[in-house]
Design a protein around this motif. Structure first.
Motif, short mmCIF file in Angstrom:
data_model
loop_
_atom_site.label_atom_id
_atom_site.label_comp_id
_atom_site.label_asym_id
_atom_site.label_seq_id
_atom_site.Cartn_x
_atom_site.Cartn_y
_atom_site.Cartn_z
N ALA A 6 3.32 6.62 10.06
CA ALA A 6 3.77 5.68 9.04
C ALA A 6 2.73 4.59 8.79
O ALA A 6 2.48 4.20 7.65
N GLY A 7 2.13 4.09 9.87
CA GLY A 7 1.11 3.06 9.72
C GLY A 7 -0.11 3.57 8.98
O GLY A 7 -0.67 2.88 8.12
N LEU A 8 -0.54 4.79 9.31
CA LEU A 8 -1.69 5.38 8.62
C LEU A 8 -1.37 5.62 7.14
O LEU A 8 -2.23 5.42 6.27
N ALA A 9 -0.13 6.04 6.85
CA ALA A 9 0.27 6.27 5.46
C ALA A 9 0.29 4.96 4.68
O ALA A 9 -0.10 4.92 3.51
N ALA A 10 0.75 3.89 5.31
CA ALA A 10 0.77 2.58 4.65
C ALA A 10 -0.65 2.13 4.29
O ALA A 10 -0.90 1.63 3.18
N GLU A 11 -1.58 2.29 5.23
CA GLU A 11 -2.97 1.92 4.97
C GLU A 11 -3.54 2.73 3.80
O GLU A 11 -4.22 2.18 2.92
N ALA A 12 -3.26 4.02 3.80
CA ALA A 12 -3.77 4.88 2.74
C ALA A 12 -3.16 4.53 1.39
O ALA A 12 -3.83 4.57 0.35
N ALA A 13 -1.87 4.18 1.38
CA ALA A 13 -1.21 3.81 0.13
C ALA A 13 -1.80 2.54 -0.46
O ALA A 13 -2.01 2.43 -1.67
N ARG A 14 -2.07 1.57 0.39
CA ARG A 14 -2.69 0.33 -0.09
C ARG A 14 -4.08 0.61 -0.65
O ARG A 14 -4.46 0.07 -1.71
N ALA A 15 -4.83 1.44 0.04
CA ALA A 15 -6.18 1.78 -0.43
C ALA A 15 -6.13 2.52 -1.76
O ALA A 15 -7.07 2.44 -2.56
N ALA A 16 -5.01 3.22 -2.01
CA ALA A 16 -4.84 3.94 -3.27
C ALA A 16 -4.36 3.03 -4.40
O ALA A 16 -4.18 3.48 -5.54
N GLY A 17 -4.13 1.75 -4.09
CA GLY A 17 -3.75 0.78 -5.12
C GLY A 17 -2.27 0.59 -5.31
O GLY A 17 -1.84 -0.05 -6.29
N ALA A 18 -1.45 1.10 -4.39
CA ALA A 18 0.00 0.96 -4.52
C ALA A 18 0.48 -0.30 -3.81
O ALA A 18 -0.03 -0.64 -2.74
N PRO A 19 1.47 -1.00 -4.38
CA PRO A 19 2.12 -2.08 -3.65
C PRO A 19 2.99 -1.47 -2.56
O PRO A 19 3.82 -0.60 -2.84
#
Length: 293
Positions: free
Chosen positions: A142-155
């Motif tokens: 979940a933490g890795l997914a959150a980091e990737a989502a932020r890097a992809a430009g998602a809030p």
């Protein structure tokens, strides 16, 4: 199956709008048969910068399956059979909170399961197991997914409770208000019993929930309209595909074990001499680590 203590193999369950994964090399669609029936579709095998990825569109390409029609047991079995070490879920949801507007990516960590028409376990009469799902989401993934989502430009919002409803209809206003009173964050139709089945299969699971609407509770927004949902969904899906690529590229180095890898260690109650041999055969991939020793 891959050695889940060594090499990463990212399994991805793509929800509404996510029927492909960008940037995959060595792409190959393959049919994977399971003792639980066919999964939602063939599985797409590939690599992203050397990291193995196995993708399964949850509703099938062309969105052919209703939420209740998704064969969760076959999907999870197929992903493990294909070598997945960890499973990332991508799904569209409605928001039950003012501060989770459409476009937000919520990395949920809890569930309330209100589904009633779906098989919820791999285990049954003749081979009984009770698996803890107190913490149904893998914190590392979940933490890795959150980091990737932020890097992809998602809030991104980390943490929240997902209310799983049966569907396929959306909520009544009374239901929506009830779930809000329970403190739920988002509402969807697909993450249960999927998360429970992943835990039974000893697959670490995390879910990225992409908000498309305010369900029907919000006074300033009308009832859920599919046309509007699709518009937001398509924008979310582009970021979701980018997220998967970024997540995969971050899985460098050896994979170390997490608690979900041994979820069945003390869960099986039925002793070997009393087990249904046919059910044990069906469980060979899902639970072979504990049944075959």
């Amino acid at each position: 199956m891959a050695d889940r203590g060594g090499e990463w193999v990212l399994g991805v369950l793509g929800g509404s709008g996510v029927y492909e994964i960008d940037g995959l090399e060595k792409r190959e669609w393959r049919r994977v048969d399971t003792p639980w029936g066919l999964p939602s579709d063939d599985l797409l095998f590939g690599e992203i910068e050397g990291v193995k990825v196995v993708f399964l569109p949850r509703h099938g390409r062309g969105h052919r399956l209703t939420p209740s029609g998704v064969n969760g047991r076959a999907n999870i079995d197929a992903l493990k059979r294909a070598g997945a070490t960890d499973v990332l879920s991508l799904s569209a949801v409605g928001s039950l909170k003012e501060d989770l507007p459409p476009g937000t990516f919520v990395i949920v960590d809890q569930y309330v399961d209100r589904t009633f028409a779906r098989p919820k376990s791999f285990f049954d009469e003749g081979l009984v197991a009770h698996v803890s799902v107190a913490d149904p989401v893998c914190a590392r993934l979940a933490g890795l997914a959150a980091e990737a989502a932020r890097a992809a430009g998602a809030p991104v919002v980390e943490g929240g409770t997902y209310l799983a409803m049966e569907g396929p209809q959306f909520s009544t206003r009374a239901e929506s208000e009830l779930y809000r009173a329970w403190g739920c964050s988002v509402i969807g139709m697909t993450n249960m019993p999927e998360a429970k089945l992943a835990r039974e299969a000893e697959l670490p699971y995390a879910s990225v929930c992409m908000v498309t609407d305010y369900d029907c509770w919000h006074a300033e927004h009308g009832p859920v309209e599919v046309s509007h949902v699709i518009e937001v969904l398509l924008a979310n899906a582009a970021k979701a595909r980018d997220l998967v690529g970024r997540l995969a590229r971050g899985l460098k180095g050896p994979r170390t074990a997490v608690p979900a890898d041994t979820a069945l260690e003390h869960a099986v109650i039925t002793p070997p001499h009393a087990r249904d041999p046919e059910l044990a055969r069906k469980l060979d991939v899902v639970a072979g680590r504990v049944l075959n020793r």
